[in-house]
Design a protein around this motif. Sequence first.
Motif, PDB file in Angstrom:
ATOM      1  N   LYS A  47       0.745  -1.059   0.007  1.00 16.14           N
ATOM      2  CA  LYS A  47       0.018   0.148   0.019  1.00 16.14           C
ATOM      3  C   LYS A  47       0.759   1.387   0.216  1.00 16.14           C
ATOM      4  CE  LYS A  47      -3.443   2.400   2.790  1.00 16.14           C
ATOM      5  NZ  LYS A  47      -4.164   2.455   3.934  1.00 16.14           N
ATOM      6  N   ARG A  48       1.810   1.383   0.940  1.00 20.80           N
ATOM      7  CA  ARG A  48       2.750   2.588   1.059  1.00 20.80           C
ATOM      8  C   ARG A  48       3.698   2.656  -0.173  1.00 20.80           C
ATOM      9  NH1 ARG A  48       0.045   5.846   3.747  1.00 20.80           N
ATOM     10  NH2 ARG A  48      -0.492   5.100   6.080  1.00 20.80           N
ATOM     11  N   PHE A  49       4.073   1.652  -0.910  1.00 20.21           N
ATOM     12  CA  PHE A  49       4.995   1.678  -2.082  1.00 20.21           C
ATOM     13  C   PHE A  49       4.177   2.092  -3.249  1.00 20.21           C
ATOM     14  CE2 PHE A  49       5.745  -0.872  -6.211  1.00 20.21           C
ATOM     15  CZ  PHE A  49       6.775  -0.375  -6.324  1.00 20.21           C
ATOM     16  N   THR A  50       2.800   1.704  -3.363  1.00 22.73           N
ATOM     17  CA  THR A  50       1.851   2.231  -4.546  1.00 22.73           C
ATOM     18  C   THR A  50       1.873   3.701  -4.217  1.00 22.73           C
ATOM     19  OG1 THR A  50       0.056   1.498  -3.511  1.00 22.73           O
ATOM     20  CG2 THR A  50       0.936   0.133  -5.057  1.00 22.73           C
ATOM     21  N   GLU A  51       1.436   4.009  -2.947  1.00 21.71           N
ATOM     22  CA  GLU A  51       1.190   5.510  -2.774  1.00 21.71           C
ATOM     23  C   GLU A  51       2.525   6.338  -2.914  1.00 21.71           C
ATOM     24  OE1 GLU A  51      -2.354   4.774   0.557  1.00 21.71           O
ATOM     25  OE2 GLU A  51      -0.443   5.446   1.319  1.00 21.71           O
ATOM     26  N   ASN A  52       3.419   5.892  -2.757  1.00 21.71           N
ATOM     27  CA  ASN A  52       4.704   6.564  -2.965  1.00 21.71           C
ATOM     28  C   ASN A  52       5.492   5.931  -3.863  1.00 21.71           C
ATOM     29  OD1 ASN A  52       4.973   8.388  -0.440  1.00 21.71           O
ATOM     30  ND2 ASN A  52       4.111   6.365   0.186  1.00 21.71           N
ATOM     31  N   LEU A  53       4.809   5.772  -5.188  1.00 26.24           N
ATOM     32  CA  LEU A  53       5.483   4.769  -6.359  1.00 26.24           C
ATOM     33  C   LEU A  53       6.995   5.666  -6.745  1.00 26.24           C
ATOM     34  CD1 LEU A  53       5.258   2.179  -7.894  1.00 26.24           C
ATOM     35  CD2 LEU A  53       4.034   3.576  -9.555  1.00 26.24           C
ATOM     36  N   GLY A  54       6.719   6.707  -7.139  1.00 25.07           N
ATOM     37  CA  GLY A  54       7.977   7.520  -7.503  1.00 25.07           C
ATOM     38  C   GLY A  54       9.201   7.320  -7.035  1.00 25.07           C
ATOM     39  N   PRO A  55       9.373   7.859  -5.808  1.00 25.34           N
ATOM     40  CA  PRO A  55      10.415   7.773  -5.045  1.00 25.34           C
ATOM     41  C   PRO A  55      11.148   6.129  -4.885  1.00 25.34           C
ATOM     42  CG  PRO A  55       9.069   9.114  -3.813  1.00 25.34           C
ATOM     43  CD  PRO A  55       8.138   8.251  -4.865  1.00 25.34           C
ATOM     44  N   VAL A 133       7.797   6.778   5.723  1.00 29.04           N
ATOM     45  CA  VAL A 133       6.530   6.221   5.163  1.00 29.04           C
ATOM     46  C   VAL A 133       5.658   5.600   6.471  1.00 29.04           C
ATOM     47  CG1 VAL A 133       6.949   6.243   2.793  1.00 29.04           C
ATOM     48  CG2 VAL A 133       7.037   3.950   4.145  1.00 29.04           C
ATOM     49  N   VAL A 134       6.607   4.792   7.313  1.00 29.87           N
ATOM     50  CA  VAL A 134       5.839   4.309   8.442  1.00 29.87           C
ATOM     51  C   VAL A 134       5.369   5.062   9.620  1.00 29.87           C
ATOM     52  CG1 VAL A 134       6.371   2.483  10.349  1.00 29.87           C
ATOM     53  CG2 VAL A 134       6.766   1.811   7.939  1.00 29.87           C
ATOM     54  N   ASP A 135       6.493   6.072   9.567  1.00 31.77           N
ATOM     55  CA  ASP A 135       6.283   6.977  10.812  1.00 31.77           C
ATOM     56  C   ASP A 135       5.460   8.154  10.177  1.00 31.77           C
ATOM     57  OD1 ASP A 135       7.790   5.709  12.118  1.00 31.77           O
ATOM     58  OD2 ASP A 135       9.583   6.752  12.046  1.00 31.77           O
ATOM     59  N   THR A 136       5.492   8.530   8.851  1.00 38.20           N
ATOM     60  CA  THR A 136       4.735   9.788   8.517  1.00 38.20           C
ATOM     61  C   THR A 136       3.638   9.657   7.372  1.00 38.20           C
ATOM     62  OG1 THR A 136       6.317  10.372   6.825  1.00 38.20           O
ATOM     63  CG2 THR A 136       6.573  11.044   9.154  1.00 38.20           C
ATOM     64  N   ILE A 244       9.850  -1.581   3.412  1.00 41.05           N
ATOM     65  CA  ILE A 244       8.631  -1.073   4.035  1.00 41.05           C
ATOM     66  C   ILE A 244       8.158  -2.042   5.147  1.00 41.05           C
ATOM     67  CG2 ILE A 244       6.454   0.010   4.002  1.00 41.05           C
ATOM     68  CD1 ILE A 244       7.273   0.868   1.048  1.00 41.05           C
ATOM     69  N   ALA A 245       7.837  -3.464   4.615  1.00 41.55           N
ATOM     70  CA  ALA A 245       7.466  -4.241   5.572  1.00 41.55           C
ATOM     71  C   ALA A 245       8.354  -4.560   6.863  1.00 41.55           C
ATOM     72  CB  ALA A 245       7.038  -5.620   4.689  1.00 41.55           C
TER      73      ALA A 245
END
Length: 261
Positions: A47-55, A133-136, A244-245
């Motif tokens: 989920k976080r990967f797809t939401e921040n795909l570019g970086p 991404v886990v913290d913010t 991320i996991a």
Amino acid sequence: MPPPPGGFGGPPQGPPPGGYGGQPPGGYGGRPGSDFSPLEALSYGWKRFTENLGPFLGMTVLLFVVGLGLSFISDVLLQTGPTVTETDPITGMPSQVHQPGVGAIAASVVLSIVSAIVQFVLAAAVIRAAVDVVDTGSASIGTMFTRIPWLHLVLAAILVALMTFVGIILCIIPGIIVAFLLSFTNFAVMDGNSATDAIGASFRFTKANVGPVLLLFLVFLGLGILSVCTLGLGFLVLVPVGYIAVAYTWRSLQGRRPVGA
């Protein structure tokens, strides 16, 4: 790759956005992981990967391009020079081999060192972003190289590599155990710990959560095998999702709820 295990591997009160966090009462021992699910960690990572795909995708592609590109050039350099015939010591059959010059060998060694350094820097940036991404809930190219304690990160990597190497010499299995127990070291460093404190934090955390962490890494192993079947393209997704996991695991098993979990 899979786990990220080990060297880039990888957790009370975590760091506030934009800075380093201190160690909360109770230390990094973690809490029992009865409610932890590796699939939940992977789902969160996706989920976080797809939401921040570019970086994440951009940095991972760069990581692979640099690694494979410099490795290819290094191999080409070693294929230069005159061809000679040598006898294979096992089969006794003659074979044609190249004898590269001193300059080619030196250039190949330098490229290998440069490749290792660049990949280390890029991997550290991905770890920084995973923690963010886990913290913010977000990460960006501009912040991926900030707030990284390079001195402690390099020292921790050297110490973990040395301990793992010694463990491998002592019948391989001890080395695997060391790498497993210290797999959260880089994440502890990102929290502002010194190299030695981060190693101790990872050891205590993993020891307190052996079951959940081992199960997570076994899932990574299976996904890594599947990624090989995609000619390695699957690693472009598995690597950032995996980091991320692991960051999610590092936070959640200490009782701190990741953002959006």
